[in-house]
Design an enzyme around this catalytic site. Structure first.
Site, mmCIF file in Angstrom:
data_model
loop_
_atom_site.group_PDB
_atom_site.id
_atom_site.type_symbol
_atom_site.label_atom_id
_atom_site.label_comp_id
_atom_site.label_asym_id
_atom_site.label_seq_id
_atom_site.Cartn_x
_atom_site.Cartn_y
_atom_site.Cartn_z
ATOM 1 N N GLY A 82 0.989 -0.961 -0.029
ATOM 2 C CA GLY A 82 -0.122 0.070 0.055
ATOM 3 C C GLY A 82 0.758 1.241 0.096
ATOM 4 O O GLY A 82 2.058 1.240 -0.523
ATOM 5 N N SER A 83 0.346 2.381 0.553
ATOM 6 C CA SER A 83 1.357 3.439 0.774
ATOM 7 C C SER A 83 0.342 4.537 1.213
ATOM 8 O O SER A 83 -0.864 4.666 0.643
ATOM 9 C CB SER A 83 2.010 3.907 -0.382
ATOM 10 O OG SER A 83 2.913 2.895 -0.885
ATOM 11 N N ASN A 84 0.956 5.705 1.810
ATOM 12 C CA ASN A 84 0.352 6.985 1.990
ATOM 13 C C ASN A 84 1.214 8.123 1.312
ATOM 14 O O ASN A 84 2.485 7.707 1.422
ATOM 15 C CB ASN A 84 0.210 7.285 3.404
ATOM 16 C CG ASN A 84 -0.586 6.240 4.409
ATOM 17 O OD1 ASN A 84 -1.771 5.746 3.714
ATOM 18 N ND2 ASN A 84 -0.328 5.861 5.409
#
Length: 778
Positions: free
Chosen positions: A218-220
């Protein structure tokens, strides 16, 4: 080391398959090398005069820290795991060796590897060849000292440029056919269905891994511009969520070629350039996108022969590629085992019992857009050298080498940029309506493989046949902010929604993930208070707020007031005492909350306020505890949670730091953060252990917050799992302990900052047969 075409005069294959395996096929009179300057936590700052020398330094430094990791991944991408470790052992990705080997033998044929190599510009070739030579130099030196305990087998060998190409091709298909290795390697014509039954374990593992894929990758990202930042410059938070072990484990480094390149950040194993990072004028990061990077084609089979398919009424044969894997037997002997991989003109046949069946009527082909993406290394190297935001944007527009991620960036002028410019199949909304199987929905696109009109469209402006041109993909340039946490492009900034794209690119009007809702909520709160600071961005990750708790805990506690059973009272007491965060000191209420909400989120009827696309930031929310069916489900979820906690040996005194840990070298480090599905921005995935604890396997990896002033970038960051995967290294746990304590590190970038670092040391390594680098205290 060079890869070149060879004329043998004996076989036509020699023209295409001749790949030199020499890792040091260069003129001995040419000496290149690099200075490897290490600062705090061992982070290498690698400086060289050219790409060959820089690659040499990168490969050498990486081998110092991760020799065994890369050696193991090289075995994997060459399809040789069964040869050395037997067919049934599992890879790091929990895939059986025999399945892994068939898949990578199919993926990384000599023809495919050579075609990729021939497409590389000279600078990229120099980097890759230098990397291989640097790795080999350190391996030779380490052999003299004795190899680490975990890689003392014959499988540890010198590497060549083609090995690194194979690693890159594995990276490319992570968002496509790489998720279907079992389905490809086990696909069998209907007459041999017994073989499918024998692969039940492999499919179970694959199903679990497929469900976890989005959680592990995922990632932000938050990019703040001049209108919102504390100093009117651009400011970037990069928070990629990636595996903590294996071939997707980030490595932190700083690369310099004086006058040409000066970039710092993190890269995946085997890559001689930065994937996420910053340079003098800009900073960028990536988030895994929600776009589709492959489609399935349902083939109408010839009634007379299930290995033939009908296309526009014409019967065509499936092509057959025989893959031979060397397999170690229980007696130690190695024998060849062959397997046929079938393909249509659309791509390989994939078979998943109960999902994608190959019977006498239908079969399924998978077409992965990134199989033809030979531009990815050129793309990242161009981004590394970009002098401003326009340079970066232009490079992504022109090269189109980004495989399956979004790009968010800022510059020192205060601009922010969001680009959903990855490699996406060119299938319009109209074509999807005409050609797709509506029963499949939009999660997995299934097109009609009996009609050539359902092939991907070709846009002459695209960098590759069959994909969308960059001008047709979502992008946003603003001066306030853009953000992303693995949803579609729709609400990267709610003030300017991105809508009207093919569902393969971006879907609007769909519920946002909880991490996106948290980010938008936090940014709105910060906007009301004033300008955004570096500490504000750091706190978004490190305060470990559980956003879902803000939406439902009041209802949970209200429900608790009417419960009298002892087991429920214990759960309710823990929930009431919990601080609503995933800190080390947070109580066992977090464990109960996770168990309860995993059960409740499966039911759309559980929400008191349903999703409203006109208010996506604030819906759905609340639990409809007044509904009998919801109250019943909630009670059952609480009782189940009490049982789970009891089996784990948890009490009301247990703290989250007692539960979630990461192990290294026989030691354990408590880790804060938790499941992103609960709206925890600091997303951490962990799996149960036999002792009742949870072992971290993926999540927050490389962290950076970058801002600028007139002198250049100012960056703070961490590599959550530390630089080295070798348990014996002093760099294997140091950053992990800092992450556990929420201690960010200043990232030295200028020469003055590097040399002033208390841990500074330099090693000069030379790319020749005579000299080896020596560490000198400075």
């Amino acid at each position: 080391m060079t890869i070149s075409r060879q004329f043998t005069g004996l076989t036509l294959a020699g023209l295409f398959l001749g790949l030199s395996l020499s890792a040091q096929a260069f003129s001995p009179s040419v000496q290149t090398g690099a200075d490897i300057r290490r600062t705090g936590f061992g982070v290498p700052h690698i400086r060289a005069e050219n790409e060959r020398g820089l690659g040499f330094g990168i490969g050498y430094a990486y081998a110092q820290d991760n020799l065994c990791l890369l050696a193991n991944e090289i075995v994997t991408v060459n399809g040789e795991r069964s040869r050395y470790f037997g067919p049934e052992q599992l890879t790091v990705e929990e895939r059986e060796n025999r399945i892994s080997d068939v898949f990578f033998q199919w993926l990384n044929t000599p023809q495919a590897v050579n075609a990729f190599w021939q497409a590389q510009p000279a600078e990229v070739r120099d980097l890759v060849e230098g990397y291989a030579a640097g790795y080999n130099r350190y391996l030779a030196e380490r052999r003299q000292q004795g190899l680490p305990q975990q890689c003392q087998g014959e499988w540890v060998r010198d590497i060549a440029a083609e090995d690194l190409v194979k690693l890159t091709r594995r990276l490319l298909v992570e968002g496509g056919v790489g998720q279907f290795a079992e389905a490809l390697a086990s696909a069998t014509p209907p007459q041999a269905m017994a073989n499918i039954e024998n692969n039940a374990r492999a499919y179970q593992l694959a199903d679990t891994r497929l469900q976890r894929f989005a959680l592990d990758r995922g990632s932000n990202a938050v990019a703040v511009g001049s209108e919102r930042s504390f100093n009117g410059r651009g400011m970037l938070l990069a928070n990629p969520h990636f595996p903590w072990v294996g071939g997707m484990r980030f490595y932190q480094m700083h690369l310099t070629i004086p006058g040409k390149l000066d970039v710092m950040g993190a890269a995946l194993p085997g890559l001689p350039m930065i994937n996420i990072g910053f340079n003098q004028h800009l900073a960028w990061t990536h988030t895994v996108d929600s776009s589709k990077h492959f489609t399935l084609y349902r083939l109408q089979l010839d009634p007379k022969d299930p290995t033939r398919y009908l296309l526009d009424g014409q019967s065509l044969p499936l092509s057959k590629q025989t893959v031979t894997v060397q397999v170690k037997q229980t007696d130690g002997q190695v024998v060849p085992v062959s397997r046929d991989v079938y393909s249509s003109q659309f791509g390989p046949i994939v078979q998943w019992p109960g999902k994608l069946d190959w019977n006498n009527q239908f079969a399924y082909s998978l077409r992965d857009a990134n199989l033809d993406n030979d531009r990815v290394l050129k793309q990242w190297y161009a981004m590394n050298r970009a002098g401003n935001l326009k340079d970066l944007q232009d490079s992504v527009h022109t090269i189109q080498g980004i495989p399956w991620v979004n790009t968010l960036a800022v510059d020192d002028k205060g601009q922010t940029l969001y680009m959903n410019l990855s490699v996406v199949p060119n299938v319009s909304t109209d074509k999807l309506a005409r050609c797709s199987d509506p029963r499949a929905g939009l999660k997995m696109i299934v097109l009609d493989g009996s009609n050539s009109a359902c092939a991907w469209d070709i846009d002459p402006h695209a960098a590759q046949k069959g994909i969308y041109a960059s001008s047709q993909l979502p992008q946003l340039l603003r001066k306030d902010f853009v953000q992303h946490s693995n949803d579609s492009a729709w609400l990267a900034n709610p003030a300017q929604p991105l809508t009207g794209f093919s569902p393969l690119i971006s879907q609007d009007g769909q519920p946002l993930g909880l991490r996106s809702r948290f980010a938008l909520d936090r940014l709105a709160t910060l906007s009301k208070k004033g300008l955004v600071s570096v500490q504000d961005l750091q706190h978004m990750v490190m305060d470990d707020q559980v956003f879902l708790a803000t939406q439902v805990v009041p209802d949970l506690l209200k429900f608790c007031t009417s419960q009298s059973e002892a087991a429920l009272k214990s759960v309710c007491s823990s929930l009431k005492a919990w601080d609503g965060r995933a800190n080390l000191e947070s109580g066992v209420g977090l464990v109960h909350f996770q168990s309860i909400m995993q059960a409740m989120q499966e039911s759309p009827q559980a929400w008191r306020v349903a999703f409203d696309p006109k208010d996506a930031q604030h819906t759905p929310r609340g639990l409809a505890i007044e509904k009998p069916e919801v109250a019943k489900a909630l009670r059952e979820a609480m009782l189940a949670s009490a049982e789970i906690a009891a089996k784990m040996g948890l009490t009301e005194k247990t703290r989250w730091g007692d539960v979630q840990v990461v192990s290294s070298g026989g030691q354990q480090t408590p880790i804060h953060g938790g499941p992103g599905t609960l709206g925890i921005y600091n997303a951490i995935q962990s799996v149960p252990r036999e002792d009742g604890k949870l072992e971290v396997v993926s999540g927050t990896s490389y962290l950076q917050v970058v801002t600028f002033d007139d002198k250049g970038p100012h960056a703070q960051g961490l590599l959550a799992f530390s630089l080295s995967s070798d348990p014996a290294s002093k760099y294997s746990r140091d950053q992990t302990e800092a992450f556990s304590k929420k201690q960010w590190s200043v990232l030295p970038f200028t020469e003055q900052q590097i040399k002033a670092d208390p841990q500074y040391q330099v090693q000069t390594v030379r790319d020749d047969l005579e000299k080896t680098g020596k560490v000198a205290a400075q």
